[in-house]
Design a protein around this motif. Structure first.
Motif, PDB file in Angstrom:
ATOM      1  N   ALA A  23       0.827  -1.214   0.000  1.00  0.00           N
ATOM      2  CA  ALA A  23       0.000   0.000   0.000  1.00  0.00           C
ATOM      3  C   ALA A  23       0.859   1.260   0.000  1.00  0.00           C
ATOM      4  CB  ALA A  23      -0.938  -0.013   1.200  1.00  0.00           C
ATOM      5  N   ALA A  24       1.897   1.277   0.814  1.00  0.00           N
ATOM      6  CA  ALA A  24       2.773   2.447   0.889  1.00  0.00           C
ATOM      7  C   ALA A  24       3.490   2.677  -0.437  1.00  0.00           C
ATOM      8  CB  ALA A  24       3.795   2.259   2.016  1.00  0.00           C
ATOM      9  N   GLU A  25       3.957   1.603  -1.028  1.00  0.00           N
ATOM     10  CA  GLU A  25       4.671   1.685  -2.311  1.00  0.00           C
ATOM     11  C   GLU A  25       3.758   2.193  -3.419  1.00  0.00           C
ATOM     12  OE1 GLU A  25       6.217  -1.858  -4.947  1.00  0.00           O
ATOM     13  OE2 GLU A  25       7.486  -1.663  -3.170  1.00  0.00           O
ATOM     14  N   ARG A  26       2.544   1.630  -3.497  1.00  0.00           N
ATOM     15  CA  ARG A  26       1.627   2.009  -4.573  1.00  0.00           C
ATOM     16  C   ARG A  26       1.070   3.416  -4.375  1.00  0.00           C
ATOM     17  NH1 ARG A  26      -0.616  -1.776  -7.957  1.00  0.00           N
ATOM     18  NH2 ARG A  26       1.066  -3.085  -7.186  1.00  0.00           N
ATOM     19  N   ALA A  27       0.853   3.813  -3.140  1.00  0.00           N
ATOM     20  CA  ALA A  27       0.386   5.179  -2.874  1.00  0.00           C
ATOM     21  C   ALA A  27       1.402   6.192  -3.381  1.00  0.00           C
ATOM     22  CB  ALA A  27       0.142   5.382  -1.384  1.00  0.00           C
ATOM     23  N   SER A  28       2.675   5.895  -3.167  1.00  0.00           N
ATOM     24  CA  SER A  28       3.736   6.775  -3.644  1.00  0.00           C
ATOM     25  C   SER A  28       3.784   6.803  -5.171  1.00  0.00           C
ATOM     26  CB  SER A  28       5.081   6.311  -3.077  1.00  0.00           C
ATOM     27  OG  SER A  28       6.125   7.115  -3.555  1.00  0.00           O
ATOM     28  N   GLU A  29       3.707   5.650  -5.788  1.00  0.00           N
ATOM     29  CA  GLU A  29       3.757   5.549  -7.256  1.00  0.00           C
ATOM     30  C   GLU A  29       2.601   6.289  -7.920  1.00  0.00           C
ATOM     31  OE1 GLU A  29       3.719   1.432  -8.280  1.00  0.00           O
ATOM     32  OE2 GLU A  29       5.733   1.054  -7.497  1.00  0.00           O
ATOM     33  N   LEU A  30       1.408   6.149  -7.343  1.00  0.00           N
ATOM     34  CA  LEU A  30       0.196   6.719  -7.949  1.00  0.00           C
ATOM     35  C   LEU A  30      -0.140   8.112  -7.426  1.00  0.00           C
ATOM     36  CD1 LEU A  30      -2.069   3.512  -7.836  1.00  0.00           C
ATOM     37  CD2 LEU A  30      -0.827   4.429  -9.806  1.00  0.00           C
ATOM     38  N   GLU A  31       0.704   8.619  -6.549  1.00  0.00           N
ATOM     39  CA  GLU A  31       0.499   9.936  -5.935  1.00  0.00           C
ATOM     40  C   GLU A  31      -0.862  10.012  -5.232  1.00  0.00           C
ATOM     41  OE1 GLU A  31       1.239  12.844  -8.981  1.00  0.00           O
ATOM     42  OE2 GLU A  31       3.392  12.517  -8.906  1.00  0.00           O
ATOM     43  N   ILE A  32      -1.176   8.949  -4.515  1.00  0.00           N
ATOM     44  CA  ILE A  32      -2.399   8.899  -3.716  1.00  0.00           C
ATOM     45  C   ILE A  32      -2.096   9.491  -2.349  1.00  0.00           C
ATOM     46  CG2 ILE A  32      -3.909   7.276  -2.475  1.00  0.00           C
ATOM     47  CD1 ILE A  32      -3.907   5.571  -5.035  1.00  0.00           C
ATOM     48  N   SER A  33      -2.958  10.387  -1.898  1.00  0.00           N
ATOM     49  CA  SER A  33      -2.660  11.133  -0.672  1.00  0.00           C
ATOM     50  C   SER A  33      -3.415  10.646   0.563  1.00  0.00           C
ATOM     51  CB  SER A  33      -2.946  12.622  -0.877  1.00  0.00           C
ATOM     52  OG  SER A  33      -4.304  12.819  -1.239  1.00  0.00           O
ATOM     53  N   HIS A  34      -4.323   9.672   0.400  1.00  0.00           N
ATOM     54  CA  HIS A  34      -5.101   9.180   1.541  1.00  0.00           C
ATOM     55  C   HIS A  34      -5.160   7.652   1.538  1.00  0.00           C
ATOM     56  CE1 HIS A  34      -6.452  13.334   1.293  1.00  0.00           C
ATOM     57  NE2 HIS A  34      -6.823  13.234   2.556  1.00  0.00           N
ATOM     58  N   ILE A  35      -4.860   7.065   2.683  1.00  0.00           N
ATOM     59  CA  ILE A  35      -4.990   5.618   2.880  1.00  0.00           C
ATOM     60  C   ILE A  35      -5.944   5.393   4.048  1.00  0.00           C
ATOM     61  CG2 ILE A  35      -3.837   3.451   3.448  1.00  0.00           C
ATOM     62  CD1 ILE A  35      -1.271   4.587   2.233  1.00  0.00           C
ATOM     63  N   VAL A  36      -7.010   4.640   3.803  1.00  0.00           N
ATOM     64  CA  VAL A  36      -7.995   4.318   4.829  1.00  0.00           C
ATOM     65  C   VAL A  36      -7.763   2.872   5.272  1.00  0.00           C
ATOM     66  CG1 VAL A  36     -10.454   4.063   5.349  1.00  0.00           C
ATOM     67  CG2 VAL A  36      -9.674   5.927   3.866  1.00  0.00           C
ATOM     68  N   VAL A  37      -7.676   2.678   6.586  1.00  0.00           N
ATOM     69  CA  VAL A  37      -7.322   1.371   7.136  1.00  0.00           C
ATOM     70  C   VAL A  37      -8.341   0.925   8.178  1.00  0.00           C
ATOM     71  CG1 VAL A  37      -5.479   0.023   8.244  1.00  0.00           C
ATOM     72  CG2 VAL A  37      -4.895   2.095   6.975  1.00  0.00           C
ATOM     73  N   ALA A  38      -8.895  -0.274   7.999  1.00  0.00           N
ATOM     74  CA  ALA A  38      -9.735  -0.848   9.049  1.00  0.00           C
ATOM     75  C   ALA A  38      -8.837  -1.195  10.229  1.00  0.00           C
ATOM     76  CB  ALA A  38     -10.428  -2.114   8.537  1.00  0.00           C
ATOM     77  N   SER A  39      -9.212  -0.724  11.417  1.00  0.00           N
ATOM     78  CA  SER A  39      -8.341  -0.911  12.573  1.00  0.00           C
ATOM     79  C   SER A  39      -9.164  -0.849  13.852  1.00  0.00           C
ATOM     80  CB  SER A  39      -7.251   0.177  12.578  1.00  0.00           C
ATOM     81  OG  SER A  39      -6.273  -0.079  13.545  1.00  0.00           O
ATOM     82  N   THR A  40      -9.455  -1.999  14.425  1.00  0.00           N
ATOM     83  CA  THR A  40     -10.316  -2.057  15.608  1.00  0.00           C
ATOM     84  C   THR A  40      -9.705  -1.320  16.795  1.00  0.00           C
ATOM     85  OG1 THR A  40     -11.216  -4.187  14.892  1.00  0.00           O
ATOM     86  CG2 THR A  40     -11.526  -3.606  17.205  1.00  0.00           C
ATOM     87  N   SER A  41      -8.460  -1.655  17.114  1.00  0.00           N
ATOM     88  CA  SER A  41      -7.799  -1.060  18.283  1.00  0.00           C
ATOM     89  C   SER A  41      -6.979   0.177  17.943  1.00  0.00           C
ATOM     90  CB  SER A  41      -6.874  -2.085  18.935  1.00  0.00           C
ATOM     91  OG  SER A  41      -5.771  -2.379  18.071  1.00  0.00           O
ATOM     92  N   GLY A  42      -6.631   0.328  16.648  1.00  0.00           N
ATOM     93  CA  GLY A  42      -5.731   1.383  16.212  1.00  0.00           C
ATOM     94  C   GLY A  42      -4.358   0.852  15.851  1.00  0.00           C
ATOM     95  N   LYS A  43      -4.091  -0.396  16.159  1.00  0.00           N
ATOM     96  CA  LYS A  43      -2.770  -0.996  15.945  1.00  0.00           C
ATOM     97  C   LYS A  43      -2.387  -1.051  14.469  1.00  0.00           C
ATOM     98  CE  LYS A  43      -0.276  -5.319  16.881  1.00  0.00           C
ATOM     99  NZ  LYS A  43      -0.419  -6.686  17.471  1.00  0.00           N
ATOM    100  N   THR A  44      -3.274  -1.539  13.617  1.00  0.00           N
ATOM    101  CA  THR A  44      -2.966  -1.653  12.191  1.00  0.00           C
ATOM    102  C   THR A  44      -2.820  -0.276  11.551  1.00  0.00           C
ATOM    103  OG1 THR A  44      -4.183  -3.744  12.103  1.00  0.00           O
ATOM    104  CG2 THR A  44      -3.685  -2.699   9.997  1.00  0.00           C
ATOM    105  N   ALA A  45      -3.680   0.654  11.940  1.00  0.00           N
ATOM    106  CA  ALA A  45      -3.566   2.022  11.422  1.00  0.00           C
ATOM    107  C   ALA A  45      -2.229   2.641  11.811  1.00  0.00           C
ATOM    108  CB  ALA A  45      -4.717   2.881  11.948  1.00  0.00           C
ATOM    109  N   LEU A  46      -1.782   2.374  13.024  1.00  0.00           N
ATOM    110  CA  LEU A  46      -0.494   2.909  13.474  1.00  0.00           C
ATOM    111  C   LEU A  46       0.649   2.343  12.643  1.00  0.00           C
ATOM    112  CD1 LEU A  46       1.160   4.626  15.415  1.00  0.00           C
ATOM    113  CD2 LEU A  46       1.137   2.690  17.023  1.00  0.00           C
TER     114      LEU A  46
END
Length: 199
Positions: A23-46
């Motif tokens: 996700a990080a690699e493709r966001a950079s390649e495609l110049e995507i500025s927002h990543i939305v992450v499902a994260s119950t506790s906040g751990k995955t989003a962090l």
């Protein structure tokens, strides 16, 4: 543009690091500025926020709605919430788009609502993580944390039970303008085992 899709051998938390890297690699390649992450506790989003630190990419973690487990309680852990805020990321919630009040009616009177049928179709055809990725993108749009326009693309990440196992590039939409047939743009990675678990 042709890009490979990472097919994962399983679903669940063990895939989180691989999904975040893609996700990080493709966001950079495609110049995507927002990543939305499902994260119950906040751990995955962090983990996602740490992976794109300093890049200018905004991470929005979307957790379960208040009361999902206990009345009036939110499952986000304060430690993760604080660290996310320090990194300029957000952790938010909304009523679940594919259940919410419809599920309470189903529980009381039986049958199936149209939103639950959409959820079940996405889950059955593509797996739970895919359904979750679509759902949290709508929740992020309705909570005002991502831009919504015909020209906007984001990355949405979902998972099966815990962690992450699906990442999609999609055009976000509000719940009052939802169409599963026009929002998806491309699949970045996908866990191979589907699940019957409804959530």
């Amino acid at each position: 543009m042709e890009k490979p899709i990472l097919y994962l051998d399983s679903v669940g938390e063990e895939n989180t690091e691989a999904v975040i890297e893609v996700a990080a690699e493709r966001a950079s390649e495609l110049e995507i500025s927002h990543i939305v992450v499902a994260s119950t506790s906040g751990k995955t989003a962090l983990k996602m926020a740490e992976a794109v630190k300093g890049s200018g990419i905004k991470v929005i973690g979307v957790s379960h709605q208040y009361g999902q487990k206990e009345k009036g309680e939110w499952e986000v852990e304060e430690e993760y919430k604080k660290k996310l805020e320090e990194l300029g990321a957000v952790i938010t919630t909304q009523s679940h788009m594919f259940s919410g009040i419809e599920r309470s009616i189903t529980k009381k009177f039986g049958g199936y609502s149209r939103t639950e049928i959409i959820a079940d179709a996405l889950r059955s055809l593509f797996g739970k993580g895919f359904k979750v990725a679509i759902e949290v993108a709508i929740m992020a749009a309705d909570s005002g944390h991502i831009p919504v326009s015909n020209d906007t693309e984001i990355i949405a990440i979902g998972g099966t039970r815990w962690g992450a196992d699906v990442a999609l590039v999609l055009r976000p939409a509000h719940s009052n303008d939802f169409s599963p047939f026009r929002s998806g743009k491309s699949l970045l990675c996908h866990g191979q085992k589907k699940t019957d678990s409804k959530k």
